[in-house]
Design a protein around this motif. Structure first.
Motif, PDB file in Angstrom:
ATOM      1  N   LYS A 164      50.445  37.975  37.277  1.00  0.00           N
ATOM      2  CA  LYS A 164      49.393  37.429  36.424  1.00  0.00           C
ATOM      3  C   LYS A 164      48.032  37.978  36.804  1.00  0.00           C
ATOM      4  N   ALA A 165      47.771  38.088  38.115  1.00  0.00           N
ATOM      5  CA  ALA A 165      46.478  38.595  38.549  1.00  0.00           C
ATOM      6  C   ALA A 165      46.234  40.006  38.032  1.00  0.00           C
ATOM      7  N   GLY A 166      47.214  40.882  38.199  1.00  0.00           N
ATOM      8  CA  GLY A 166      47.058  42.250  37.718  1.00  0.00           C
ATOM      9  C   GLY A 166      46.907  42.332  36.217  1.00  0.00           C
ATOM     10  N   THR A 167      47.659  41.487  35.499  1.00  0.00           N
ATOM     11  CA  THR A 167      47.595  41.511  34.042  1.00  0.00           C
ATOM     12  C   THR A 167      46.277  40.961  33.532  1.00  0.00           C
ATOM     13  N   ASN A 168      45.695  39.988  34.220  1.00  0.00           N
ATOM     14  CA  ASN A 168      44.384  39.488  33.826  1.00  0.00           C
ATOM     15  C   ASN A 168      43.364  40.614  33.746  1.00  0.00           C
ATOM     16  N   TYR A 169      43.392  41.488  34.743  1.00  0.00           N
ATOM     17  CA  TYR A 169      42.449  42.603  34.770  1.00  0.00           C
ATOM     18  C   TYR A 169      42.672  43.536  33.581  1.00  0.00           C
ATOM     19  N   VAL A 170      43.927  43.839  33.325  1.00  0.00           N
ATOM     20  CA  VAL A 170      44.259  44.729  32.211  1.00  0.00           C
ATOM     21  C   VAL A 170      43.930  44.077  30.871  1.00  0.00           C
ATOM     22  N   ALA A 171      44.139  42.754  30.777  1.00  0.00           N
ATOM     23  CA  ALA A 171      43.921  42.053  29.508  1.00  0.00           C
ATOM     24  C   ALA A 171      42.489  42.192  29.025  1.00  0.00           C
ATOM     25  N   GLY A 172      41.523  42.100  29.940  1.00  0.00           N
ATOM     26  CA  GLY A 172      40.134  42.231  29.538  1.00  0.00           C
ATOM     27  C   GLY A 172      39.829  43.602  28.964  1.00  0.00           C
ATOM     28  N   THR A 173      40.323  44.637  29.623  1.00  0.00           N
ATOM     29  CA  THR A 173      40.103  46.007  29.141  1.00  0.00           C
ATOM     30  C   THR A 173      40.789  46.232  27.802  1.00  0.00           C
TER      31      THR A 173
ATOM     32  N   ILE B  96      53.041  38.145  33.676  1.00  0.00           N
ATOM     33  CA  ILE B  96      52.464  39.132  32.751  1.00  0.00           C
ATOM     34  C   ILE B  96      52.091  38.465  31.434  1.00  0.00           C
ATOM     35  N   SER B  97      52.995  37.645  30.907  1.00  0.00           N
ATOM     36  CA  SER B  97      52.738  36.941  29.652  1.00  0.00           C
ATOM     37  C   SER B  97      51.529  36.017  29.765  1.00  0.00           C
ATOM     38  N   GLN B  98      51.466  35.231  30.848  1.00  0.00           N
ATOM     39  CA  GLN B  98      50.354  34.302  31.021  1.00  0.00           C
ATOM     40  C   GLN B  98      49.025  35.045  31.177  1.00  0.00           C
ATOM     41  N   GLY B  99      49.052  36.175  31.886  1.00  0.00           N
ATOM     42  CA  GLY B  99      47.842  36.960  32.035  1.00  0.00           C
ATOM     43  C   GLY B  99      47.279  37.422  30.707  1.00  0.00           C
ATOM     44  N   LEU B 100      48.148  37.809  29.794  1.00  0.00           N
ATOM     45  CA  LEU B 100      47.707  38.276  28.479  1.00  0.00           C
ATOM     46  C   LEU B 100      47.293  37.119  27.572  1.00  0.00           C
ATOM     47  N   THR B 101      48.118  36.076  27.507  1.00  0.00           N
ATOM     48  CA  THR B 101      47.854  35.004  26.546  1.00  0.00           C
ATOM     49  C   THR B 101      46.689  34.124  26.971  1.00  0.00           C
ATOM     50  N   TRP B 102      46.710  33.649  28.216  1.00  0.00           N
ATOM     51  CA  TRP B 102      45.653  32.722  28.640  1.00  0.00           C
ATOM     52  C   TRP B 102      44.306  33.432  28.721  1.00  0.00           C
ATOM     53  N   SER B 103      44.280  34.648  29.268  1.00  0.00           N
ATOM     54  CA  SER B 103      43.016  35.390  29.344  1.00  0.00           C
ATOM     55  C   SER B 103      42.423  35.603  27.964  1.00  0.00           C
ATOM     56  N   THR B 104      43.274  35.911  27.002  1.00  0.00           N
ATOM     57  CA  THR B 104      42.782  36.221  25.665  1.00  0.00           C
ATOM     58  C   THR B 104      42.247  34.982  24.964  1.00  0.00           C
ATOM     59  N   THR B 105      42.903  33.817  25.142  1.00  0.00           N
ATOM     60  CA  THR B 105      42.365  32.606  24.518  1.00  0.00           C
ATOM     61  C   THR B 105      41.011  32.240  25.117  1.00  0.00           C
ATOM     62  N   VAL B 106      40.821  32.495  26.413  1.00  0.00           N
ATOM     63  CA  VAL B 106      39.517  32.262  27.046  1.00  0.00           C
ATOM     64  C   VAL B 106      38.450  33.130  26.388  1.00  0.00           C
ATOM     65  N   VAL B 107      38.722  34.417  26.293  1.00  0.00           N
ATOM     66  CA  VAL B 107      37.741  35.355  25.747  1.00  0.00           C
ATOM     67  C   VAL B 107      37.461  35.047  24.275  1.00  0.00           C
TER      68      VAL B 107
ATOM     69  N   ARG C 275      31.797  41.383  29.079  1.00  0.00           N
ATOM     70  CA  ARG C 275      32.195  40.041  29.510  1.00  0.00           C
ATOM     71  C   ARG C 275      33.705  39.894  29.629  1.00  0.00           C
ATOM     72  N   ALA C 276      34.450  40.428  28.654  1.00  0.00           N
ATOM     73  CA  ALA C 276      35.918  40.306  28.705  1.00  0.00           C
ATOM     74  C   ALA C 276      36.473  40.957  29.969  1.00  0.00           C
TER      75      ALA C 276
ATOM     76  N   ARG D 175      39.576  36.552  36.872  1.00  0.00           N
ATOM     77  CA  ARG D 175      40.921  35.972  36.814  1.00  0.00           C
ATOM     78  C   ARG D 175      41.911  36.770  37.674  1.00  0.00           C
ATOM     79  N   LEU D 176      41.634  38.051  37.897  1.00  0.00           N
ATOM     80  CA  LEU D 176      42.423  38.818  38.867  1.00  0.00           C
ATOM     81  C   LEU D 176      42.327  38.171  40.247  1.00  0.00           C
ATOM     82  N   TRP D 177      41.110  37.903  40.692  1.00  0.00           N
ATOM     83  CA  TRP D 177      40.917  37.264  41.993  1.00  0.00           C
ATOM     84  C   TRP D 177      41.456  35.839  41.991  1.00  0.00           C
ATOM     85  N   ARG D 178      41.149  35.102  40.912  1.00  0.00           N
ATOM     86  CA  ARG D 178      41.563  33.699  40.874  1.00  0.00           C
ATOM     87  C   ARG D 178      43.077  33.549  40.951  1.00  0.00           C
ATOM     88  N   ASP D 179      43.796  34.282  40.111  1.00  0.00           N
ATOM     89  CA  ASP D 179      45.246  34.129  40.084  1.00  0.00           C
ATOM     90  C   ASP D 179      45.925  34.889  41.211  1.00  0.00           C
TER      91      ASP D 179
END
Length: 409
Positions: free
Chosen positions: A58-67, A110-121, A347-348, A355-359
Motif C-alpha cells: 500500500k505504501a508503494g502504491t500510494n506514491y504511484v497513485a498520486g503521480t 495495491i488496491s487500497q493504495g489506488l482507491t483510498w488515495s484517489t478518493t482523498v485527492v 498536491r496529489a 501516504r507512502l510514509w504513513r502506510d
C-alpha cells in the motif's frame, strides 16, 4: 469549486470510500485468529507477515497513485484499484497455505493504495481550500466506519459460521458494488485541481509551483518542517494501528475473551476513530492543525499504555475508545495539513508521498511488534509503541509550523 456546489458527487465519493474501508475491515477480526487457529503460526513475527506485506504494497502504491492521477486522471486510477481487488476474497477463502494469505494482502494493499488515495485527492479537488479539514474528516470517517462495521459483522459471522468463507463473502460484495459505482457514477475531478492551481496566488505557491518528483519527495519527507513533521506522525500513527490490527485480537483471545467480544473490541476502535473524524476535521479548519495532531498522538500513547498494563474486557473497551478518539484527532488533520502546504499542481503527488510514509508504518509496526512480542511478550510490545507515539507527538510540537489555512483564491 466548493462542497455545496459539488455535494452530490462528494457524497458519492464518501460512499465509495466506505466500501474501500469495508474491504479492509473484512480482515481486522478474522485474520489474526486464522493465523493461529487454522495455520498454527506460533511466532508473532510470522503471523504478522500479512500486515507487513499489506503495508509495503500500500505504501508503494500510494506514491504511484498520486503521480498516475496527475498524469491520467483520478477516475481511471480509482477503477483500476477496484479491478485489482477482485481476486482477494477468493484467495482468502480458498488459500491452502499462509503464503496465499500474504499474497492476497499484497494485492489488497495495491488496491487500497489506488482507491483510498484517489478518493482523498478527488475530495480535495472538489471542495477547494476553505473546507479541506471537513472534507478529509468526512472521507476518513466513511472509510473507518466501513472498517469498524465490517470488523463487527465479520466477528459475528465468524463466531456463528466459522472463520471461512463467510466473513470474506461480505468483502466480495463490497468490491463488486464499489467497482460498479466507480465505473457508472463517479466523475473525473482533475479539472477542479487545475482551476485551483490557475488561481493559486500564495507566496508558497509561487516558490514551489513547478517541482520535479524528486524535489517534491524531498520537500514532503525532509526539507519542509510542516510536511515532514506530518509524514513522520502519519507513519507512527499507522505503526500503532498495525500493532492493534495484528496483536490485539491475539492478546484478547489469550485472556479468554470470546470471538464476539474480540469482534466488539476490534470494531470499537475504528468506529470511534471513524465517527470522531466527523467532528475533528471541521475543528482543524477552525482551530488549526497542529494542536489536534499533538494532542491526538499523546492521547493514543495513553490508550496504548492502558492496553499494555490493563486487563479485562471493560478496561480494554475504554482503551479502545480512547485510542479511537486520539486517532480521530490526528488522521484527517494530517491530510488537511498536507493540502494546506502543497501547491495544487503537485498536491496529489505530495499526498501520495505522505501516504507512502504513513502506510509504511504498517510494515514497520508489523516487524517491530512481532520482534518485540516474540522476545518480551505482547504487553511489552504495546508499551514500546506507546512510547514511540508520545515521542512523535513531541516532535510535531517542536518542529511543525502552524498551517492554519488562509484561502489563496
Amino acid at each position: 469549486m466548493g462542497l455545496r456546489q459539488n455535494l452530490a458527487q462528494f457524497m458519492l465519493l464518501v460512499a465509495v470510500n466506505a466500501l474501500v474501508g469495508g474491504t479492509l475491515g473484512q480482515e481486522r477480526t478474522v485474520l489474526p485468529l486464522l493465523a493461529r487457529q487454522v495455520f498454527h503460526l506460533d511466532l508473532y513475527t510470522s503471523a504478522l507477515t500479512y500486515i507487513l506485506a499489506f503495508g509495503l504494497a500500500k505504501a508503494g502504491t500510494n506514491y504511484v497513485a498520486g503521480t498516475l492521477s496527475d498524469r491520467y486522471g483520478r477516475k481511471p486510477v480509482l477503477i483500476t484499484g477496484w479491478l485489482i481487488a477482485l481476486p482477494v476474497p477468493l484467495m482468502l477463502i480458498l488459500g491452502p497455505s499462509w503464503g496465499w494469505i500474504v499474497a492476497a494482502n499484497v494485492i489488497l494493499g495495491i488496491s487500497q493504495g489506488l482507491t483510498w488515495s484517489t478518493t482523498v485527492v478527488m475530495k480535495m479537488d472538489l471542495v477547494g481550500p476553505s473546507r479541506r479539514g471537513l472534507a478529509m474528516g468526512l472521507n476518513e470517517a466513511a472509510g473507518y466506519l466501513g472498517v469498524a462495521a465490517t470488523a463487527l459483522a465479520t466477528g459475528y459471522i465468524a463466531a456463528n459460521y466459522g472463520l471461512r468463507p463467510g466473513p470474506f463473502l461480505l468483502g466480495g460484495a463490497y468490491i463488486a458494488l464499489g467497482l460498479g459505482l466507480s465505473v457508472i457514477t463517479v466523475r473525473e475531478t482533475r479539472g477542479h485541481a487545475m482551476l485551483e492551481a490557475a488561481n493559486h496566488t500564495s507566496a508558497h505557491a509561487r516558490a514551489h509551483g513547478e517541482l520535479s518528483n524528486r524535489e517534491i519527495f524531498t520537500l514532503t519527507s525532509f526539507r519542509d518542517k510542516s510536511l515532514s513533521s506530518v509524514s513522520q506522525a502519519g507513519m507512527v500513527n499507522n505503526l500503532n494501528d498495525g500493532l492493534a490490527w495484528g496483536l490485539f485480537p491475539v492478546l484478547f483471545a489469550a485472556a479468554g475473551l470470546s470471538i464476539e467480544k474480540i469482534g466488539i473490541l476490534a470494531a470499537v476502535y475504528p468506529a470511534v476513530w471513524g465517527a470522531g473524524q466527523l467532528v475533528t476535521g471541521a475543528l482543524s479548519d477552525k482551530y488549526g492543525r497542529k494542536r489536534l495532531i499533538v494532542g491526538g498522538m499523546l492521547v493514543q500513547a495513553v490508550a496504548l499504555g492502558m492496553v499494555a498494563f490493563g486487563t479485562g474486557f471493560g478496561f480494554w473497551l475504554a482503551a479502545a475508545v480512547l485510542l479511537g478518539a486520539g486517532t480521530a484527532m490526528v488522521y484527517p488533520t494530517l491530510l488537511a495539513a498536507i493540502g494546506d502546504v502543497a501547491h495544487p499542481s503537485w498536491r496529489a503527488r505530495s499526498v501520495g508521498i505522505y501516504r507512502l510514509w504513513r502506510d509504511g508504518g504498517f510494515a514497520v509496526g508489523a516487524l517491530l511488534a512481532g520482534i518485540l512480542a516474540d522476545a518480551y511478550g505482547i504487553p511489552a510490545a504495546v508499551a514500546v509503541v506507546g512510547l514511540l507515539t508520545a515521542l512523535s507527538g513531541i516532535i510535531v510540537a517542536v518542529r511543525m509550523r502552524s498551517t492554519d489555512h488562509k484561502p489563496a483564491i
